[in-house]
Scaffold this motif. Sequence first.
Motif, PDB file in Angstrom:
ATOM      1  N   LEU A 176       0.825  -1.201   0.000  1.00 41.85           N
ATOM      2  CA  LEU A 176       0.000   0.000   0.000  1.00 41.85           C
ATOM      3  C   LEU A 176       0.863   1.255   0.000  1.00 41.85           C
ATOM      4  O   LEU A 176       0.548   2.246  -0.670  1.00 41.85           O
ATOM      5  CB  LEU A 176      -0.930  -0.002   1.220  1.00 41.85           C
ATOM      6  N   VAL A 177       1.979   1.210   0.760  1.00 32.44           N
ATOM      7  CA  VAL A 177       2.884   2.361   0.792  1.00 32.44           C
ATOM      8  C   VAL A 177       3.525   2.570  -0.579  1.00 32.44           C
ATOM      9  O   VAL A 177       3.616   3.706  -1.073  1.00 32.44           O
ATOM     10  CB  VAL A 177       3.961   2.177   1.879  1.00 32.44           C
ATOM     11  N   ALA A 178       3.982   1.484  -1.192  1.00 34.54           N
ATOM     12  CA  ALA A 178       4.586   1.587  -2.518  1.00 34.54           C
ATOM     13  C   ALA A 178       3.569   2.105  -3.537  1.00 34.54           C
ATOM     14  O   ALA A 178       3.910   2.900  -4.422  1.00 34.54           O
ATOM     15  CB  ALA A 178       5.115   0.218  -2.960  1.00 34.54           C
ATOM     16  N   LEU A 179       2.302   1.663  -3.387  1.00 37.36           N
ATOM     17  CA  LEU A 179       1.256   2.131  -4.285  1.00 37.36           C
ATOM     18  C   LEU A 179       1.075   3.642  -4.171  1.00 37.36           C
ATOM     19  O   LEU A 179       1.027   4.362  -5.177  1.00 37.36           O
ATOM     20  CB  LEU A 179      -0.061   1.426  -3.962  1.00 37.36           C
ATOM     21  N   TRP A 180       1.024   4.137  -2.931  1.00 36.28           N
ATOM     22  CA  TRP A 180       0.816   5.576  -2.749  1.00 36.28           C
ATOM     23  C   TRP A 180       2.053   6.380  -3.123  1.00 36.28           C
ATOM     24  O   TRP A 180       1.942   7.532  -3.562  1.00 36.28           O
ATOM     25  CB  TRP A 180       0.378   5.870  -1.318  1.00 36.28           C
ATOM     26  N   LEU A 181       3.237   5.791  -2.984  1.00 31.88           N
ATOM     27  CA  LEU A 181       4.436   6.471  -3.471  1.00 31.88           C
ATOM     28  C   LEU A 181       4.353   6.662  -4.976  1.00 31.88           C
ATOM     29  O   LEU A 181       4.665   7.734  -5.506  1.00 31.88           O
ATOM     30  CB  LEU A 181       5.689   5.663  -3.110  1.00 31.88           C
ATOM     31  N   ASN A 182       3.898   5.621  -5.679  1.00 29.94           N
ATOM     32  CA  ASN A 182       3.708   5.733  -7.126  1.00 29.94           C
ATOM     33  C   ASN A 182       2.682   6.808  -7.459  1.00 29.94           C
ATOM     34  O   ASN A 182       2.870   7.592  -8.389  1.00 29.94           O
ATOM     35  CB  ASN A 182       3.250   4.396  -7.705  1.00 29.94           C
ATOM     36  N   ARG A 183       1.595   6.850  -6.682  1.00 30.49           N
ATOM     37  CA  ARG A 183       0.532   7.807  -6.989  1.00 30.49           C
ATOM     38  C   ARG A 183       0.956   9.243  -6.677  1.00 30.49           C
ATOM     39  O   ARG A 183       0.625  10.162  -7.427  1.00 30.49           O
ATOM     40  CB  ARG A 183      -0.729   7.438  -6.203  1.00 30.49           C
ATOM     41  N   VAL A 184       1.685   9.422  -5.574  1.00 28.80           N
ATOM     42  CA  VAL A 184       2.171  10.763  -5.256  1.00 28.80           C
ATOM     43  C   VAL A 184       3.151  11.229  -6.333  1.00 28.80           C
ATOM     44  O   VAL A 184       3.095  12.370  -6.816  1.00 28.80           O
ATOM     45  CB  VAL A 184       2.837  10.785  -3.867  1.00 28.80           C
ATOM     46  N   THR A 185       4.066  10.320  -6.716  1.00 27.56           N
ATOM     47  CA  THR A 185       5.029  10.667  -7.762  1.00 27.56           C
ATOM     48  C   THR A 185       4.316  10.948  -9.086  1.00 27.56           C
ATOM     49  O   THR A 185       4.658  11.897  -9.801  1.00 27.56           O
ATOM     50  CB  THR A 185       6.045   9.533  -7.953  1.00 27.56           C
ATOM     51  N   GLY A 186       3.307  10.132  -9.407  1.00 28.54           N
ATOM     52  CA  GLY A 186       2.545  10.362 -10.620  1.00 28.54           C
ATOM     53  C   GLY A 186       1.845  11.712 -10.605  1.00 28.54           C
ATOM     54  O   GLY A 186       1.824  12.420 -11.614  1.00 28.54           O
ATOM     55  N   SER A 187       1.289  12.094  -9.453  1.00 26.23           N
ATOM     56  CA  SER A 187       0.634  13.398  -9.335  1.00 26.23           C
ATOM     57  C   SER A 187       1.635  14.528  -9.534  1.00 26.23           C
ATOM     58  O   SER A 187       1.352  15.525 -10.219  1.00 26.23           O
ATOM     59  CB  SER A 187      -0.041  13.533  -7.968  1.00 26.23           C
ATOM     60  N   LEU A 188       2.821  14.371  -8.949  1.00 27.99           N
ATOM     61  CA  LEU A 188       3.851  15.390  -9.109  1.00 27.99           C
ATOM     62  C   LEU A 188       4.315  15.478 -10.567  1.00 27.99           C
ATOM     63  O   LEU A 188       4.611  16.569 -11.071  1.00 27.99           O
ATOM     64  CB  LEU A 188       5.034  15.092  -8.186  1.00 27.99           C
ATOM     65  N   PHE A 189       4.355  14.338 -11.245  1.00 28.13           N
ATOM     66  CA  PHE A 189       4.720  14.353 -12.663  1.00 28.13           C
ATOM     67  C   PHE A 189       3.670  15.109 -13.479  1.00 28.13           C
ATOM     68  O   PHE A 189       4.016  15.824 -14.431  1.00 28.13           O
ATOM     69  CB  PHE A 189       4.882  12.923 -13.192  1.00 28.13           C
ATOM     70  N   LEU A 190       2.391  14.962 -13.126  1.00 32.38           N
ATOM     71  CA  LEU A 190       1.353  15.712 -13.828  1.00 32.38           C
ATOM     72  C   LEU A 190       1.549  17.210 -13.626  1.00 32.38           C
ATOM     73  O   LEU A 190       1.415  18.002 -14.563  1.00 32.38           O
ATOM     74  CB  LEU A 190      -0.034  15.291 -13.332  1.00 32.38           C
ATOM     75  N   VAL A 191       1.879  17.599 -12.392  1.00 26.47           N
ATOM     76  CA  VAL A 191       2.115  19.018 -12.098  1.00 26.47           C
ATOM     77  C   VAL A 191       3.339  19.520 -12.861  1.00 26.47           C
ATOM     78  O   VAL A 191       3.324  20.606 -13.465  1.00 26.47           O
ATOM     79  CB  VAL A 191       2.290  19.236 -10.581  1.00 26.47           C
ATOM     80  N   LEU A 192       4.415  18.715 -12.844  1.00 30.93           N
ATOM     81  CA  LEU A 192       5.635  19.116 -13.546  1.00 30.93           C
ATOM     82  C   LEU A 192       5.407  19.203 -15.049  1.00 30.93           C
ATOM     83  O   LEU A 192       5.932  20.097 -15.715  1.00 30.93           O
ATOM     84  CB  LEU A 192       6.757  18.123 -13.230  1.00 30.93           C
TER      85      LEU A 192
END
Length: 212
Positions: free
Chosen positions: A186-202
């Motif tokens: 679950l932690v790895a999943l949310w790390l992926n999602r947080v990183t994915g969200s930051l990539f959308l912002v970037l």
Amino acid sequence: MFGIHDLGLFIVSGLLLNIMPGPDSLLIMARSAAQGWRAGVAAALGIGTGTMVHVLAAAVGLSALLATSATAFTVVKWVGAAYIVWCGIGMLRARLRSEAVDAPPPPPPLPLRRIYAQGFLTNVLNPKVALFFLAFVPQFIDADATNKPLAFVILGCIFNFNGMLWCNGLALFTAFASARLKVKPLVALWLNRVTGSLFLVLGARLALADRH
């Protein structure tokens, strides 16, 4: 030597700039946490290859086109932004890996060559990296240097070498910390999602960026 001055200041400045968080670091951390240090190193090597493309392009004057041509800059900017957003969407679509016996097997990990390509394209399709080298590196080259392209390549290689030390160290540290702390799916999943969200912002920031 080679028309380079203040080399010590260049090295220190380059290290500090490499340590600053950005899409490269986020990609390395996400891949290391999800698939181990080899995946993180593959991403780091792809990023390093992309950096060398920018260094060599700037040394021969190709990157100057991005600084003077609005059309060239816009094309590269939108392609790079689209790719970063695409990577972010892929991370956001990650599924939780269940450990139940009767659960379907998790999707296979990404091949290292694909992770390498992600690192390479994320870096090489960012025109801001090219403009950074054009703005930063010449400050450490003498105006009367006999071979400015050679001096540029040497400084670029030094910058990239330091960057690779940091990126590979980050990959190893993230993988070690993930294993040591026994990061749950679950932690790895949310790390992926947080990183994915930051990539959308970037990606959005890159798409809206101008040349200055």
